[in-house]
Structure formats: structure tokens, C-alpha cells
Design an enzyme around this catalytic site. Structure first.
Site, short mmCIF file in Angstrom:
data_model
loop_
_atom_site.label_atom_id
_atom_site.label_comp_id
_atom_site.label_asym_id
_atom_site.label_seq_id
_atom_site.Cartn_x
_atom_site.Cartn_y
_atom_site.Cartn_z
N LYS A 1 -2.59 5.96 5.17
CA LYS A 1 -2.07 5.42 3.82
C LYS A 1 -1.99 6.87 2.87
O LYS A 1 -2.87 7.73 3.27
CB LYS A 1 -2.72 4.36 3.35
CG LYS A 1 -2.62 3.31 4.16
CD LYS A 1 -3.47 1.98 3.68
CE LYS A 1 -3.05 0.79 4.47
NZ LYS A 1 -3.73 -0.51 3.67
N TYR B 1 5.58 -5.26 3.64
CA TYR B 1 4.43 -5.74 3.18
C TYR B 1 4.91 -7.34 2.61
O TYR B 1 4.43 -8.10 2.13
CB TYR B 1 3.66 -5.29 2.13
CG TYR B 1 2.67 -4.26 2.76
CD1 TYR B 1 1.54 -4.78 3.43
CD2 TYR B 1 2.70 -3.08 2.35
CE1 TYR B 1 0.67 -3.87 4.21
CE2 TYR B 1 1.72 -2.18 2.78
CZ TYR B 1 0.58 -2.42 3.89
OH TYR B 1 -0.05 -1.58 4.56
N ARG C 1 -8.15 -2.62 15.56
CA ARG C 1 -8.78 -3.48 14.40
C ARG C 1 -10.11 -3.29 14.25
O ARG C 1 -10.98 -3.05 13.21
CB ARG C 1 -8.37 -4.92 14.44
CG ARG C 1 -7.14 -5.36 13.96
CD ARG C 1 -6.38 -5.03 12.90
NE ARG C 1 -7.16 -5.64 11.53
CZ ARG C 1 -6.46 -5.87 10.68
NH1 ARG C 1 -5.33 -5.62 10.29
NH2 ARG C 1 -7.25 -6.61 9.40
N THR D 1 -11.05 -4.97 5.93
CA THR D 1 -10.09 -4.30 4.76
C THR D 1 -10.68 -3.88 3.59
O THR D 1 -10.42 -2.90 3.27
CB THR D 1 -9.11 -5.68 4.33
OG1 THR D 1 -8.52 -6.49 5.64
CG2 THR D 1 -8.03 -5.45 3.31
N ARG E 1 -12.30 2.86 8.08
CA ARG E 1 -12.31 2.45 6.59
C ARG E 1 -13.53 2.71 5.94
O ARG E 1 -13.88 3.06 4.95
CB ARG E 1 -12.06 1.03 6.47
CG ARG E 1 -10.43 0.98 6.59
CD ARG E 1 -9.88 -0.47 6.80
NE ARG E 1 -8.44 -0.58 6.57
CZ ARG E 1 -7.89 -1.51 6.88
NH1 ARG E 1 -8.60 -2.72 7.33
NH2 ARG E 1 -6.44 -1.89 6.64
N ASN F 1 -7.42 1.79 1.24
CA ASN F 1 -8.35 1.69 2.50
C ASN F 1 -7.96 2.49 3.55
O ASN F 1 -8.25 2.03 4.55
CB ASN F 1 -8.78 0.23 2.75
CG ASN F 1 -7.22 -0.61 2.97
OD1 ASN F 1 -6.35 0.17 3.20
ND2 ASN F 1 -7.28 -1.82 3.57
N HIS G 1 -3.72 1.44 8.13
CA HIS G 1 -3.29 0.23 8.35
C HIS G 1 -3.24 0.10 9.97
O HIS G 1 -3.21 1.07 10.76
CB HIS G 1 -1.63 0.11 8.17
CG HIS G 1 -0.99 -1.19 8.60
ND1 HIS G 1 -0.98 -2.17 7.80
CD2 HIS G 1 -0.22 -1.30 9.72
CE1 HIS G 1 -0.47 -3.12 8.75
NE2 HIS G 1 -0.19 -2.53 9.91
#
Ligand code: IDP
Ligand code: MG
Length: 138
Positions: free
Chosen positions: A10, A50, A86, A92, A103, A113, A116
Site C-alpha cells: 500500500k 473496494y 493472511r 487488519t 503488518r 496497514n 493487502h
């Protein structure tokens, strides 16, 4: 189970120069990179990506943030890629992200964060198609 997932580094992580370190964590965790490109999304493109979150209170901010600078979009391959990735990125909210996750190490806030990761095989496929086949037409 599919063997691929979709990720983005990001704008905050890209701008802070963490791209190399994040890719190193991804490769060290056993993922291979099938496709990768740097993109600066428009607010409209971020909004389309999104769209599932359009009713959420953070949607407008999220679209502004995701179009605030370049990102890296990539398709990753590994067995059980979606769930494995994940796990590697963590929760998140970085305050809840486990030690050793991307993260935990690089996220600045619940919004900024760092990365993605797709949440299902179906979305991994949709998100890959969005970035690598449809983006220029959005
Ligand atoms: P995920 O990225 O861990 O799958 P989602 O719930 O799908 O999390 O949310 C998408 C993105 O929206 C998050 O990664 C984060 O950048 C942002 N976001 C999620 N929840 C919040 C919030 O409560 N406030 C601000 N931004 C949020
Ligand atoms: Mg999500």
C-alpha cells in the site's frame, strides 16, 4: 483450494521504502511472484476495487488513501496461498497483529496497514483480473 493469492503493497509502505523488505518477507515465507507491477490508482479505481466496502464509514478515506501514491500489485503462488498469506500479513488492525507478521512490522494504523491480502480464492481471482486485465478500463 487455489494456489494463488493477490497482494498490494500500500502507498504508505511503498513511500516509506519498505517494498524490498516486504517482498523479502513474502519470498522467505515460500511464496513465488507470478506477476507484479507498480501502479498509481485513481480514486475511482480504488473505489471500484473496494466497492464491497462502500457502505462502511471508512470507505471515502480508504479510497483517498489508496490513491495517494504508487502501490505494488502482485500475484503470489504457494500451497493454500490465501490462508497462508493472511497469516503472514496479520490482523487488519496492527495493534492486534501477531509478532513476525508484515503488518506488525510495517503498518502505521488500521487504515495505513502496509499490505493487502485476498480473503478468499474467489476474491483472489477477481482482484487479479481487476488489476491485470481490467484496470485501464475502470
Ligand atoms: P483486510 O485488508 O484485513 O482484509 P478489510 O476489512 O477488508 O481488511 O478492510 C479493507 C481495508 O480497509 C483495510 O486493509 C484497511 O486499509 C481499511 N480499514 C478496515 N477497517 C478500517 C477501519 O475501521 N478504519 C479505517 N480503515 C479501515
Ligand atoms: Mg479484506
Amino acid at each position: 483450494m487455489s494456489n494463488t493469492t493477490f497482494t498490494m503493497i500500500k502507498p504508505d509502505a511503498f513511500a516509506d521504502g519498505h517494498t524490498g523488505k516486504i517482498l523479502d518477507m513474502i519470498l522467505s515465507a515460500g511464496f513465488s511472484i507470478k506477476a507484479m507491477k507498480t501502479v498509481h490508482l485513481t480514486q475511482g479505481q480504488a473505489g471500484a476495487f473496494y466497492a464491497v466496502h462502500r457502505e462502511r464509514p471508512f470507505y471515502a478515506d480508504l479510497c483517498r488513501y489508496m490513491s495517494s501514491g504508487p502501490i505494488v500489485a502482485a500475484v503470489l503462488e504457494k500451497e493454500h496461498a490465501v490462508t497462508a498469506f493472511r497469516e503472514l500479513i496479520g490482523a487488519t488492525n496492527p495493534a492486534q497483529a501477531a509478532e513476525g507478521t508484515i503488518r506488525k512490522r510495517f503498518a502505521k494504523s488500521i487504515e495505513a496497514n502496509a499490505v493487502h491480502g485476498s480473503d478468499s480464492d474467489e476474491n483472489a481471482q477477481l482482484e487479479t483480473t481487476f488489476f491485470f486485465c481490467q484496470l485501464e478500463r475502470v
